[in-house]
Design a protein around this motif. Structure first.
Motif, short mmCIF file in Angstrom:
data_model
loop_
_atom_site.label_atom_id
_atom_site.label_comp_id
_atom_site.label_asym_id
_atom_site.label_seq_id
_atom_site.Cartn_x
_atom_site.Cartn_y
_atom_site.Cartn_z
N ALA A 49 4.30 6.34 7.67
CA ALA A 49 4.16 4.97 7.16
C ALA A 49 3.18 4.19 8.04
O ALA A 49 2.31 3.47 7.52
N ARG A 50 3.30 4.34 9.33
CA ARG A 50 2.39 3.65 10.26
C ARG A 50 0.96 4.14 10.05
O ARG A 50 0.02 3.34 9.98
N ARG A 51 0.78 5.46 9.92
CA ARG A 51 -0.55 6.02 9.71
C ARG A 51 -1.20 5.45 8.45
O ARG A 51 -2.35 5.02 8.46
N GLN A 52 -0.42 5.38 7.36
CA GLN A 52 -0.96 4.86 6.11
C GLN A 52 -1.26 3.37 6.19
O GLN A 52 -2.26 2.90 5.63
N CYS A 53 -0.41 2.62 6.90
CA CYS A 53 -0.67 1.19 7.08
C CYS A 53 -1.97 0.96 7.86
O CYS A 53 -2.77 0.08 7.50
N LEU A 54 -2.14 1.73 8.92
CA LEU A 54 -3.37 1.59 9.71
C LEU A 54 -4.60 1.94 8.89
O LEU A 54 -5.63 1.26 8.99
N LEU A 55 -4.50 2.98 8.07
CA LEU A 55 -5.62 3.33 7.19
C LEU A 55 -5.92 2.21 6.19
O LEU A 55 -7.09 1.87 5.97
N GLU A 61 -11.09 -2.21 1.65
CA GLU A 61 -10.23 -2.90 0.69
C GLU A 61 -8.97 -3.46 1.35
O GLU A 61 -8.03 -3.86 0.67
N GLY A 62 -8.91 -3.48 2.67
CA GLY A 62 -7.71 -3.91 3.39
C GLY A 62 -7.19 -5.27 2.95
O GLY A 62 -5.99 -5.45 2.70
N GLU A 64 -7.81 -6.82 0.13
CA GLU A 64 -7.37 -6.73 -1.26
C GLU A 64 -6.01 -6.04 -1.37
O GLU A 64 -5.15 -6.46 -2.14
N ILE A 65 -5.83 -4.99 -0.58
CA ILE A 65 -4.54 -4.28 -0.57
C ILE A 65 -3.43 -5.21 -0.11
O ILE A 65 -2.36 -5.30 -0.72
N GLN A 66 -3.69 -5.95 0.97
CA GLN A 66 -2.67 -6.87 1.49
C GLN A 66 -2.38 -7.98 0.49
O GLN A 66 -1.23 -8.39 0.33
N ALA A 67 -3.39 -8.47 -0.19
CA ALA A 67 -3.18 -9.51 -1.20
C ALA A 67 -2.28 -8.99 -2.32
O ALA A 67 -1.39 -9.70 -2.79
N PHE A 68 -2.50 -7.73 -2.73
CA PHE A 68 -1.66 -7.14 -3.76
C PHE A 68 -0.22 -7.02 -3.27
O PHE A 68 0.73 -7.37 -3.99
N ILE A 69 -0.05 -6.53 -2.05
CA ILE A 69 1.31 -6.40 -1.49
C ILE A 69 1.99 -7.76 -1.44
O ILE A 69 3.16 -7.90 -1.83
N ASP A 70 1.28 -8.77 -0.97
CA ASP A 70 1.85 -10.12 -0.91
C ASP A 70 2.23 -10.63 -2.30
O ASP A 70 3.24 -11.31 -2.47
#
Length: 82
Positions: A49-55, A61-62, A64-70
């Motif tokens: 999970a940590r590895r995927q979060c860091l990636l 797209e970091g 954009e990814i965080q905006a989607f998660i939020d």
């Protein structure tokens, strides 16, 4: 009746109860399935999970990814704040 008879009788009773319970569920239109899910308590899960979060965070797209998660993330504060 030997000392082994009592535990075997309990096991037989438990098997009967489970069989009856499953039959009631089948009568209600249900069917059993088995699924395997990741063990969230395993150290490998946390590491992956940590590895995927860091990636995700390091990707172009970091944001954009965080905006989607939020956007899709909803934590019921009332239920867990006590």
């Amino acid at each position: 009746m030997g000392p082994e008879a009592a535990p075997e009788a309990r096991r037989a009773g438990n098997r009967r109860k489970v069989r009856e319970h499953r039959q009631r569920l089948r009568t209600q239109g249900m069917r059993p399935i088995q699924i395997w899910v990741p063990d969230v308590h395993a150290p490998e899960f946390a590491a992956e999970a940590r590895r995927q979060c860091l990636l995700a965070n390091a990707s172009e797209e970091g944001a954009e990814i965080q905006a989607f998660i939020d956007l899709v993330y909803e934590w019921p504060d009332d239920e867990y704040s006590q």
